[in-house]
Design a protein around this motif. Structure first.
Motif, PDB file in Angstrom:
ATOM      1  N   LEU A 139      43.108 -40.115  12.415  1.00  0.00           N
ATOM      2  CA  LEU A 139      42.030 -40.375  13.371  1.00  0.00           C
ATOM      3  C   LEU A 139      42.399 -40.029  14.808  1.00  0.00           C
ATOM      4  O   LEU A 139      41.553 -40.123  15.699  1.00  0.00           O
ATOM      5  CB  LEU A 139      41.628 -41.853  13.312  1.00  0.00           C
ATOM      6  CG  LEU A 139      41.110 -42.381  11.966  1.00  0.00           C
ATOM      7  CD1 LEU A 139      40.774 -43.856  12.086  1.00  0.00           C
ATOM      8  CD2 LEU A 139      39.907 -41.598  11.484  1.00  0.00           C
ATOM      9  N   VAL A 140      43.637 -39.615  15.059  1.00  0.00           N
ATOM     10  CA  VAL A 140      44.113 -39.409  16.425  1.00  0.00           C
ATOM     11  C   VAL A 140      43.741 -38.005  16.913  1.00  0.00           C
ATOM     12  O   VAL A 140      43.847 -37.025  16.163  1.00  0.00           O
ATOM     13  CB  VAL A 140      45.640 -39.629  16.507  1.00  0.00           C
ATOM     14  CG1 VAL A 140      46.154 -39.328  17.899  1.00  0.00           C
ATOM     15  CG2 VAL A 140      45.976 -41.064  16.112  1.00  0.00           C
ATOM     16  N   TYR A 141      43.318 -37.910  18.163  1.00  0.00           N
ATOM     17  CA  TYR A 141      43.092 -36.616  18.823  1.00  0.00           C
ATOM     18  C   TYR A 141      43.379 -36.796  20.311  1.00  0.00           C
ATOM     19  O   TYR A 141      43.521 -37.915  20.816  1.00  0.00           O
ATOM     20  CB  TYR A 141      41.663 -36.106  18.587  1.00  0.00           C
ATOM     21  CG  TYR A 141      40.584 -36.919  19.256  1.00  0.00           C
ATOM     22  CD1 TYR A 141      40.048 -36.546  20.493  1.00  0.00           C
ATOM     23  CD2 TYR A 141      40.079 -38.069  18.655  1.00  0.00           C
ATOM     24  CE1 TYR A 141      39.057 -37.281  21.108  1.00  0.00           C
ATOM     25  CE2 TYR A 141      39.090 -38.818  19.255  1.00  0.00           C
ATOM     26  CZ  TYR A 141      38.582 -38.422  20.478  1.00  0.00           C
ATOM     27  OH  TYR A 141      37.594 -39.169  21.082  1.00  0.00           O
ATOM     28  N   TRP A 142      43.446 -35.673  21.032  1.00  0.00           N
ATOM     29  CA  TRP A 142      43.796 -35.664  22.454  1.00  0.00           C
ATOM     30  C   TRP A 142      42.656 -35.047  23.251  1.00  0.00           C
ATOM     31  O   TRP A 142      42.063 -34.041  22.828  1.00  0.00           O
ATOM     32  CB  TRP A 142      45.091 -34.895  22.694  1.00  0.00           C
ATOM     33  CG  TRP A 142      46.264 -35.514  21.993  1.00  0.00           C
ATOM     34  CD1 TRP A 142      46.634 -35.337  20.702  1.00  0.00           C
ATOM     35  CD2 TRP A 142      47.206 -36.431  22.563  1.00  0.00           C
ATOM     36  NE1 TRP A 142      47.753 -36.075  20.409  1.00  0.00           N
ATOM     37  CE2 TRP A 142      48.130 -36.758  21.549  1.00  0.00           C
ATOM     38  CE3 TRP A 142      47.379 -36.989  23.821  1.00  0.00           C
ATOM     39  CZ2 TRP A 142      49.190 -37.624  21.756  1.00  0.00           C
ATOM     40  CZ3 TRP A 142      48.436 -37.848  24.036  1.00  0.00           C
ATOM     41  CH2 TRP A 142      49.337 -38.159  23.010  1.00  0.00           C
ATOM     42  N   GLN A 143      42.386 -35.642  24.411  1.00  0.00           N
ATOM     43  CA  GLN A 143      41.220 -35.243  25.207  1.00  0.00           C
ATOM     44  C   GLN A 143      41.545 -35.287  26.689  1.00  0.00           C
ATOM     45  O   GLN A 143      42.311 -36.127  27.155  1.00  0.00           O
ATOM     46  CB  GLN A 143      40.045 -36.180  24.913  1.00  0.00           C
ATOM     47  CG  GLN A 143      38.813 -35.950  25.769  1.00  0.00           C
ATOM     48  CD  GLN A 143      37.712 -36.932  25.459  1.00  0.00           C
ATOM     49  OE1 GLN A 143      37.517 -37.321  24.312  1.00  0.00           O
ATOM     50  NE2 GLN A 143      36.979 -37.345  26.478  1.00  0.00           N
ATOM     51  N   HIS A 144      40.944 -34.343  27.420  1.00  0.00           N
ATOM     52  CA  HIS A 144      41.007 -34.336  28.888  1.00  0.00           C
ATOM     53  C   HIS A 144      39.722 -33.694  29.421  1.00  0.00           C
ATOM     54  O   HIS A 144      39.281 -32.664  28.897  1.00  0.00           O
ATOM     55  CB  HIS A 144      42.202 -33.528  29.392  1.00  0.00           C
ATOM     56  CG  HIS A 144      42.268 -33.471  30.898  1.00  0.00           C
ATOM     57  ND1 HIS A 144      42.851 -34.440  31.655  1.00  0.00           N
ATOM     58  CD2 HIS A 144      41.778 -32.546  31.778  1.00  0.00           C
ATOM     59  CE1 HIS A 144      42.749 -34.130  32.927  1.00  0.00           C
ATOM     60  NE2 HIS A 144      42.104 -32.984  33.028  1.00  0.00           N
ATOM     61  N   PRO A 145      39.099 -34.267  30.441  1.00  0.00           N
ATOM     62  CA  PRO A 145      39.372 -35.581  31.032  1.00  0.00           C
ATOM     63  C   PRO A 145      38.872 -36.701  30.140  1.00  0.00           C
ATOM     64  O   PRO A 145      38.082 -36.471  29.219  1.00  0.00           O
ATOM     65  CB  PRO A 145      38.592 -35.528  32.346  1.00  0.00           C
ATOM     66  CG  PRO A 145      37.457 -34.596  32.064  1.00  0.00           C
ATOM     67  CD  PRO A 145      37.973 -33.570  31.102  1.00  0.00           C
ATOM     68  N   SER A 146      39.332 -37.900  30.419  1.00  0.00           N
ATOM     69  CA  SER A 146      38.937 -39.071  29.643  1.00  0.00           C
ATOM     70  C   SER A 146      38.522 -40.175  30.599  1.00  0.00           C
ATOM     71  O   SER A 146      39.350 -40.710  31.333  1.00  0.00           O
ATOM     72  CB  SER A 146      40.097 -39.542  28.746  1.00  0.00           C
ATOM     73  OG  SER A 146      39.718 -40.686  28.012  1.00  0.00           O
ATOM     74  N   THR A 150      41.222 -42.084  19.564  1.00  0.00           N
ATOM     75  CA  THR A 150      41.087 -42.222  18.115  1.00  0.00           C
ATOM     76  C   THR A 150      39.616 -42.246  17.748  1.00  0.00           C
ATOM     77  O   THR A 150      38.775 -42.761  18.516  1.00  0.00           O
ATOM     78  CB  THR A 150      41.759 -43.512  17.610  1.00  0.00           C
ATOM     79  OG1 THR A 150      41.194 -44.630  18.303  1.00  0.00           O
ATOM     80  CG2 THR A 150      43.256 -43.476  17.825  1.00  0.00           C
ATOM     81  N   LEU A 151      39.306 -41.686  16.597  1.00  0.00           N
ATOM     82  CA  LEU A 151      37.955 -41.742  16.067  1.00  0.00           C
ATOM     83  C   LEU A 151      37.632 -43.159  15.616  1.00  0.00           C
ATOM     84  O   LEU A 151      38.518 -43.924  15.219  1.00  0.00           O
ATOM     85  CB  LEU A 151      37.802 -40.770  14.892  1.00  0.00           C
ATOM     86  CG  LEU A 151      38.123 -39.299  15.171  1.00  0.00           C
ATOM     87  CD1 LEU A 151      38.095 -38.502  13.875  1.00  0.00           C
ATOM     88  CD2 LEU A 151      37.138 -38.712  16.175  1.00  0.00           C
ATOM     89  N   LYS A 152      36.368 -43.504  15.661  1.00  0.00           N
ATOM     90  CA  LYS A 152      35.928 -44.834  15.252  1.00  0.00           C
ATOM     91  C   LYS A 152      35.609 -44.824  13.751  1.00  0.00           C
ATOM     92  O   LYS A 152      34.879 -43.951  13.275  1.00  0.00           O
ATOM     93  CB  LYS A 152      34.699 -45.266  16.052  1.00  0.00           C
ATOM     94  CG  LYS A 152      34.973 -45.409  17.545  1.00  0.00           C
ATOM     95  CD  LYS A 152      33.728 -45.837  18.293  1.00  0.00           C
ATOM     96  CE  LYS A 152      33.998 -45.968  19.791  1.00  0.00           C
ATOM     97  NZ  LYS A 152      32.776 -46.380  20.537  1.00  0.00           N
TER      98      LYS A 152
END
Length: 595
Positions: free
Chosen positions: A227-234, A477-479
């Motif tokens: 479920l983990v991913y990386w994002q910018h901006p947050s 993380t995804l819900k």
């Protein structure tokens, strides 16, 4: 002053007003009753249910208690009964539309049927027959907001693997007769272990827990890892995916950078550092792919070896004529793969009339799309050759002096018009390969129209999504949510279990979740996939499907942080075209899908 009939110089009492209203209703009902008895002598007496003068009341219809519509004084018998649309009402006195709306069936076929009866009243648009001509021809109507649309593309036979889907999903709904108890209430230690496994790119071996897999802590850690991913901006108070068409969701939210130019420059400088870091990881094959989601378009950057390619590729969609011209002026070499594919399918000897239009209703003619795919110089030469042939024929007829030959400006304007018809359509997807991807990255960084100037997204940099960590990224993380329901079957009720995943679901997350469900649900589950529609065209093949893949082209992706089975799936060729997976079903450890 003498009072005239129907005129009162003073205010009327409420009782008098009600009495006059009742008298008018009784008089109108008597007139309609007498008119209905003698309607056979009227020219339109044979047609029941049609207004003699629109928009008056229907012949033989019940009298409304409210105010009646005034008769149109400009109507006549000819334009009332001789209308082509109203003549079609002779054969059908009553129009009833029965629609079967199919929603996801969590057990067998993936859909549940709900009967909805829609009846049109006699007073409303009897004449708009064309509005329902397409709906009456289809026994099933699918609601896009409830159920993923299903096209004719599907798997003929069950397979051990489903094709890679490069579109972004907003929601996944898995259903199975077996419970998803292992996905509920993760412990703090299990959640921390899943995050550590993701950061260290380690994957647990779940095959050794076949007997006690449901109660295994390794399963919960693997689920958290997927479920983990990386994002910018947050920004916690702003939903930064999806960005296309997100003005309604972002309206009313706090945006302190909207009027602060210094803050906008600070956000943009941090974004440039993050996207440059991502491209460096991509070139080193430490990041398999990443998405750049702008308020106008989406860009997918892929490392060499993915989707059967030999170099870094970038797909950008949707595009406009102005954006493509700006890319040409910066020296970016690109192609329109869908237009090129259509040109190759037609062949050199076919004409625009022989080619059938696309079913998506794009409205662009095949010949015009062919001009838009080629280079500007080639298109201009083709137009000049056609014009020379036409004028040579005019010279033979002796009327060349009476016809003005179009100049170069007119020819360029006509070519640009044909290219502009592709704007904001799936056919406008742009493919950039090799070193041109680096030029495209610099172009996007320096492009002033990359961020919105006004509106809720003004001054907000595009969203970067990646499966691995990069500079300035935030771990997200995804819900996940599991629900247990009972469904009605022939003999009674049966337990049905569902698992819902929401968020920006990337291709690696979809495959990782199916790997877990394959073992926990004993090879029996179904899934509804909800696609972010502007990204469905990212499944376009970057290279011809018949072109063989070189040996060792996918080597070097072992350190990208993904599961080896996921890497093997993503290195396969893209076969979905401009479609995306809508339904996925596993039965007896074999997949079937619809797109």
């Amino acid at each position: 002053m003498s009072e005239h009939a129907g005129y009162s110089p003073s205010f009327k009492r409420p009782a008098d007003t009600l009495r006059l209203r009742r008298q008018r209703q009784r008089s109108r009902s008597e007139v309609l009753t007498s008119g209905g008895c003698s309607s056979g002598a009227s020219p339109g007496g044979a047609l029941s249910g049609i207004r003699p003068f629109s928009p008056g009341p229907l012949l033989g219809s019940a009298v409304r208690t409210g105010g009646q519509k005034r008769r149109n004084p400009f109507a006549s018998i000819e334009n009332t009964y001789n209308s082509p649309k109203k003549r079609a009402v002779e054969d059908c006195q009553e129009f009833t539309l029965s629609a079967t709306v199919q929603v996801i069936n969590t057990m067998h076929t993936g859909r549940v049927s709900v009967k909805v009866e829609l009846s049109l009243p006699e007073d409303d648009s009897l004449l708009e027959r064309e509005l329902f001509s397409k709906q009456t021809a289809r026994p099933h109507i699918y609601l896009d907001s409830e159920v993923p649309a299903v096209t004719a593309a599907a798997s003929d036979t069950p397979c051990t693997q489903f094709p890679p889907d490069w579109s972004l999903k907003t929601r996944l709904l898995f259903t199975s007769p077996r419970p998803f108890a292992w996905a509920e209430n993760l412990k703090a230690q299990e959640e921390a272990q899943g995050l550590v496994q993701h950061c260290r790119a380690t994957h647990a071996n779940l095959l050794s827990h076949n007997q006690e897999l449901q109660n295994s802590p390794d399963l919960r850690c693997a689920f958290q890892q997927s479920l983990v991913y990386w994002q910018h901006p947050s920004l916690p108070w702003l939903p930064l995916f999806p960005r296309i068409g997100a003005e309604r969701k972002l309206s009313g939210k706090s945006a302190p950078w909207a009027q602060d130019e210094a803050l906008q420059q600070s956000l943009m400088s941090e974004w440039c550092v993050s996207v440059t870091s991502l491209y460096s990881l991509l070139r080193a094959r430490l990041c398999p792919y990443f998405y750049l989601c702008s308020y106008q378009f989406t860009v997918l950057f892929r490392a060499a070896g993915l989707s059967g390619t030999r170099s870094i590729t970038a797909l950008l969609s949707p595009t406009t004529l102005g954006l493509r011209e700006a890319m040409r002026s910066e020296g970016i070499e690109f192609m329109l793969p869908l237009v090129e594919e259509k040109r190759k399918c037609r062949g050199p000897g076919s004409t625009g009339q022989e080619a059938e239009p696309e079913p998506d209703g794009s409205g662009a003619e095949p010949g015009e799309e062919e001009h838009s795919a080629g280079a500007p110089e080639d298109s201009g030469e083709d137009v000049d050759e056609d014009d020379d042939g036409v004028f040579s024929w005019l010279e033979e007829m002796g009327v060349q002096d009476k016809i003005k030959k179009p100049n170069s400006a007119f020819i360029k304007l006509r070519k640009e018009h044909s290219e502009a018809r592709l704007d904001h359509k799936p056919e406008s997807v742009v493919l950039v390969e090799g070193p041109s991807t680096f030029i495209l990255l610099n172009f996007l960084i320096n492009c002033k129209s990359l961020t919105a100037v006004a509106g809720p997204q003004a001054g907000l940099p595009p969203t970067l999504l990646a499966p691995v960590a990069f500079r300035g990224a935030t771990l997200r993380t995804l819900k996940a949510r599991s629900v247990n329901v009972k469904t009605q079957v022939r003999n009674g009720f049966q337990d049905l279990h569902s698992l819902e995943i929401t968020g920006p679901v990337m291709p690696h997350a979809l495959h990782a979740l199916t790997l877990l469900l394959r073992q926990t649900q004993q090879g029996s589950f179904s899934a509804g996939l909800y696609t972010h529609e502007p990204t469905a065209v990212l499944n376009t093949a970057p290279c011809p499907l018949g072109e063989p893949m070189q040996d060792g082209v996918a080597q070097g992706l072992e350190g990208c942080g993904l599961h080896p089975d996921t890497v093997q799936q993503l290195t396969g060729p893209a076969t979905l075209g401009k479609n995306a997976l809508r339904q996925l079903q596993m039965k007896d450890y074999r997949y079937m899908w619809k797109s």
